[in-house]
Structure formats: structure tokens, C-alpha cells
Design a protein around this motif. Structure first.
Motif, PDB file in Angstrom:
ATOM      1  N   UNK A  35       0.822  -1.208   0.000  1.00  0.00           N
ATOM      2  CA  UNK A  35       0.000   0.000   0.000  1.00  0.00           C
ATOM      3  C   UNK A  35       0.854   1.255   0.000  1.00  0.00           C
ATOM      4  N   UNK A  36       1.956   1.223   0.731  1.00  0.00           N
ATOM      5  CA  UNK A  36       2.869   2.373   0.764  1.00  0.00           C
ATOM      6  C   UNK A  36       3.520   2.637  -0.578  1.00  0.00           C
ATOM      7  N   UNK A  37       3.890   1.573  -1.284  1.00  0.00           N
ATOM      8  CA  UNK A  37       4.472   1.739  -2.621  1.00  0.00           C
ATOM      9  C   UNK A  37       3.434   2.338  -3.567  1.00  0.00           C
ATOM     10  N   UNK A  38       2.202   1.826  -3.499  1.00  0.00           N
ATOM     11  CA  UNK A  38       1.136   2.377  -4.337  1.00  0.00           C
ATOM     12  C   UNK A  38       0.912   3.852  -4.005  1.00  0.00           C
ATOM     13  N   UNK A  39       0.952   4.184  -2.712  1.00  0.00           N
ATOM     14  CA  UNK A  39       0.784   5.576  -2.277  1.00  0.00           C
ATOM     15  C   UNK A  39       1.891   6.458  -2.862  1.00  0.00           C
ATOM     16  N   UNK A  40       3.126   5.990  -2.786  1.00  0.00           N
ATOM     17  CA  UNK A  40       4.258   6.744  -3.321  1.00  0.00           C
ATOM     18  C   UNK A  40       4.092   6.984  -4.822  1.00  0.00           C
ATOM     19  N   UNK A  41       3.725   5.930  -5.558  1.00  0.00           N
ATOM     20  CA  UNK A  41       3.580   6.067  -7.008  1.00  0.00           C
ATOM     21  C   UNK A  41       2.410   6.982  -7.369  1.00  0.00           C
ATOM     22  N   UNK A  42       1.332   6.917  -6.591  1.00  0.00           N
ATOM     23  CA  UNK A  42       0.180   7.791  -6.841  1.00  0.00           C
ATOM     24  C   UNK A  42       0.550   9.245  -6.570  1.00  0.00           C
ATOM     25  N   UNK A  43       1.301   9.474  -5.512  1.00  0.00           N
ATOM     26  CA  UNK A  43       1.748  10.827  -5.192  1.00  0.00           C
ATOM     27  C   UNK A  43       2.656  11.361  -6.305  1.00  0.00           C
ATOM     28  N   UNK A  44       3.566  10.525  -6.775  1.00  0.00           N
ATOM     29  CA  UNK A  44       4.465  10.917  -7.864  1.00  0.00           C
ATOM     30  C   UNK A  44       3.698  11.199  -9.152  1.00  0.00           C
ATOM     31  N   UNK A  45       2.530  10.561  -9.315  1.00  0.00           N
ATOM     32  CA  UNK A  45       1.702  10.770 -10.504  1.00  0.00           C
ATOM     33  C   UNK A  45       0.851  12.028 -10.383  1.00  0.00           C
ATOM     34  N   UNK A  46       0.875  12.674  -9.213  1.00  0.00           N
ATOM     35  CA  UNK A  46       0.137  13.923  -9.039  1.00  0.00           C
ATOM     36  C   UNK A  46      -1.302  13.763  -8.593  1.00  0.00           C
ATOM     37  N   UNK A  47      -1.648  12.610  -8.059  1.00  0.00           N
ATOM     38  CA  UNK A  47      -3.024  12.408  -7.605  1.00  0.00           C
ATOM     39  C   UNK A  47      -3.281  13.211  -6.339  1.00  0.00           C
ATOM     40  N   UNK A  48      -4.559  13.495  -6.079  1.00  0.00           N
ATOM     41  CA  UNK A  48      -4.975  14.233  -4.885  1.00  0.00           C
ATOM     42  C   UNK A  48      -4.806  13.361  -3.636  1.00  0.00           C
ATOM     43  N   UNK A  49      -4.553  13.993  -2.485  1.00  0.00           N
ATOM     44  CA  UNK A  49      -4.305  13.271  -1.234  1.00  0.00           C
ATOM     45  C   UNK A  49      -5.421  12.310  -0.857  1.00  0.00           C
ATOM     46  N   UNK A  50      -6.675  12.730  -0.993  1.00  0.00           N
ATOM     47  CA  UNK A  50      -7.796  11.860  -0.623  1.00  0.00           C
ATOM     48  C   UNK A  50      -7.830  10.610  -1.502  1.00  0.00           C
ATOM     49  N   UNK A  51      -7.622  10.791  -2.795  1.00  0.00           N
ATOM     50  CA  UNK A  51      -7.611   9.653  -3.726  1.00  0.00           C
ATOM     51  C   UNK A  51      -6.432   8.729  -3.424  1.00  0.00           C
ATOM     52  N   UNK A  52      -5.307   9.308  -3.054  1.00  0.00           N
ATOM     53  CA  UNK A  52      -4.127   8.512  -2.719  1.00  0.00           C
ATOM     54  C   UNK A  52      -4.407   7.649  -1.492  1.00  0.00           C
ATOM     55  N   UNK A  53      -4.995   8.247  -0.465  1.00  0.00           N
ATOM     56  CA  UNK A  53      -5.298   7.508   0.765  1.00  0.00           C
ATOM     57  C   UNK A  53      -6.285   6.378   0.500  1.00  0.00           C
ATOM     58  N   UNK A  72       2.756  -6.658  -8.097  1.00  0.00           N
ATOM     59  CA  UNK A  72       3.373  -5.863  -9.155  1.00  0.00           C
ATOM     60  C   UNK A  72       2.636  -4.538  -9.210  1.00  0.00           C
ATOM     61  N   UNK A  73       3.341  -3.449  -8.936  1.00  0.00           N
ATOM     62  CA  UNK A  73       2.746  -2.114  -8.932  1.00  0.00           C
ATOM     63  C   UNK A  73       3.325  -1.366 -10.128  1.00  0.00           C
ATOM     64  N   UNK A  74       2.452  -0.924 -11.020  1.00  0.00           N
ATOM     65  CA  UNK A  74       2.896  -0.260 -12.248  1.00  0.00           C
ATOM     66  C   UNK A  74       2.269   1.112 -12.374  1.00  0.00           C
ATOM     67  N   UNK A  75       3.111   2.095 -12.694  1.00  0.00           N
ATOM     68  CA  UNK A  75       2.625   3.431 -13.022  1.00  0.00           C
ATOM     69  C   UNK A  75       2.740   3.564 -14.527  1.00  0.00           C
ATOM     70  N   UNK A  76       1.606   3.664 -15.175  1.00  0.00           N
ATOM     71  CA  UNK A  76       1.528   3.830 -16.621  1.00  0.00           C
ATOM     72  C   UNK A  76       1.126   5.278 -16.893  1.00  0.00           C
ATOM     73  N   UNK A  77       1.232   5.759 -18.110  1.00  0.00           N
ATOM     74  CA  UNK A  77       0.927   7.165 -18.375  1.00  0.00           C
ATOM     75  C   UNK A  77      -0.464   7.625 -17.924  1.00  0.00           C
ATOM     76  N   UNK A  78      -1.457   6.734 -17.984  1.00  0.00           N
ATOM     77  CA  UNK A  78      -2.829   7.149 -17.662  1.00  0.00           C
ATOM     78  C   UNK A  78      -3.421   6.467 -16.433  1.00  0.00           C
ATOM     79  N   UNK A  79      -2.646   5.560 -15.781  1.00  0.00           N
ATOM     80  CA  UNK A  79      -3.233   4.809 -14.672  1.00  0.00           C
ATOM     81  C   UNK A  79      -2.144   4.165 -13.808  1.00  0.00           C
ATOM     82  N   UNK A  80      -2.582   3.761 -12.629  1.00  0.00           N
ATOM     83  CA  UNK A  80      -1.776   2.916 -11.758  1.00  0.00           C
ATOM     84  C   UNK A  80      -2.440   1.551 -11.725  1.00  0.00           C
ATOM     85  N   UNK A  81      -1.647   0.495 -11.802  1.00  0.00           N
ATOM     86  CA  UNK A  81      -2.180  -0.859 -11.705  1.00  0.00           C
ATOM     87  C   UNK A  81      -1.426  -1.609 -10.614  1.00  0.00           C
ATOM     88  N   UNK A  82      -2.176  -2.301  -9.797  1.00  0.00           N
ATOM     89  CA  UNK A  82      -1.603  -3.182  -8.784  1.00  0.00           C
ATOM     90  C   UNK A  82      -2.119  -4.575  -9.084  1.00  0.00           C
TER      91      UNK A  82
END
Length: 125
Positions: free
Chosen positions: A23-41, A68-78
Motif C-alpha cells: 500500500x505504501x508503494x502504491x501511495x508513493x507512485x500515486x503521489x508521484x503521478x500527481x493524484x490528490x491526497x484523498x484519492x491517494x489515501x 506488481x505495482x505499475x505506473x503507466x501514463x494514464x493509470x496505476x495498476x496493482x
């Protein structure tokens, strides 16, 4: 805006601390992708929940979960996968914090895929 893809893949034992780490890795990648804090949580909570649920499918013969946690141009996939019985596939269901949840089996592999689309807004060019 960063558009390159990144993937992190780890193998886990059934331990809630490892679910929190995924979950922490997904949070980090979502933050790096510019997602809003509420959506990240919410994404982080969904990943922890899905990881803990996947741990229940592990057996003594196959005690590991692959995340496997992937940051793609338009989405995050776990993607959470493990060797387990064929009844692991549960069809599609909803899970708060993600846009899509898919369950499937491929041979003896049970796979759960969580997808969160990234709202990128207008291009910066």
C-alpha cells in the motif's frame, strides 16, 4: 508531467506488514503521478485490503504472493498473483479507492488487478 512507465515487483509472505508496504508503494507512485491526497489515501487502503484478502488464498505449498505495482501514463495498476485453487477467481467487484477490480485465473494462478486512472487535466505544453 512525467509520462514514463515504472514497475515494482515483489514477492511477499502472508503478513499484514507486507500488505501495508505494498500500500505504501502504491501511495508513493500515486503521489508521484500527481493524484490528490484523498484519492491517494483511498487507493492505499484498497491495496492493503486486497493484499490481505489475497493472503487468505495462500497455501503451505504456495505461501507467497507476488505484487506488481505499475505506473503507466494514464493509470496505476496493482496486480496481486499467487498459486492457488481455481476458485480464487471471483469475477469483477468494486472496491473503494480504485476504478476497476478484476479477478481471474490462469492455470493455477489467481490474479487480482486493481486499476486507478490518473486524472491528468490539460497538457502542460
Amino acid at each position: 508531467m512525467e509520462t514514463e512507465s515504472k514497475t515494482i515487483k515483489v514477492q511477499l509472505d502472508a503478513d499484514p506488514r507486507f500488505a501495508a508496504a505494498v500500500g505504501g508503494v502504491a501511495r508513493y507512485m500515486a503521489d508521484a503521478a500527481g493524484m490528490e491526497n484523498d484519492a491517494i489515501a483511498q487507493l492505499q487502503a484498497a491495496v492493503v485490503t486486497a493484499s490481505n484478502e489475497a493472503f487468505k488464498l495462500l497455501t503451505p505449498a504456495h505461501p507467497h504472493l507476488t505484487a506488481t505495482i505499475s505506473k503507466l501514463p494514464d493509470r496505476l495498476e496493482v496486480e496481486l498473483s499467487c498459486e492457488c485453487s481455481s476458485n480464487a477467481a471471483q469475477g469483477e467487484q468494486s472496491l473503494g479507492g480504485v476504478d476497476q477490480v478484476q479477478h481471474e485465473t490462469k492455470g493455477n494462478m489467481g490474479i487480482t488487478r486493481l486499476t486507478k486512472f490518473i486524472n491528468q487535466g490539460a497538457p502542460s505544453r
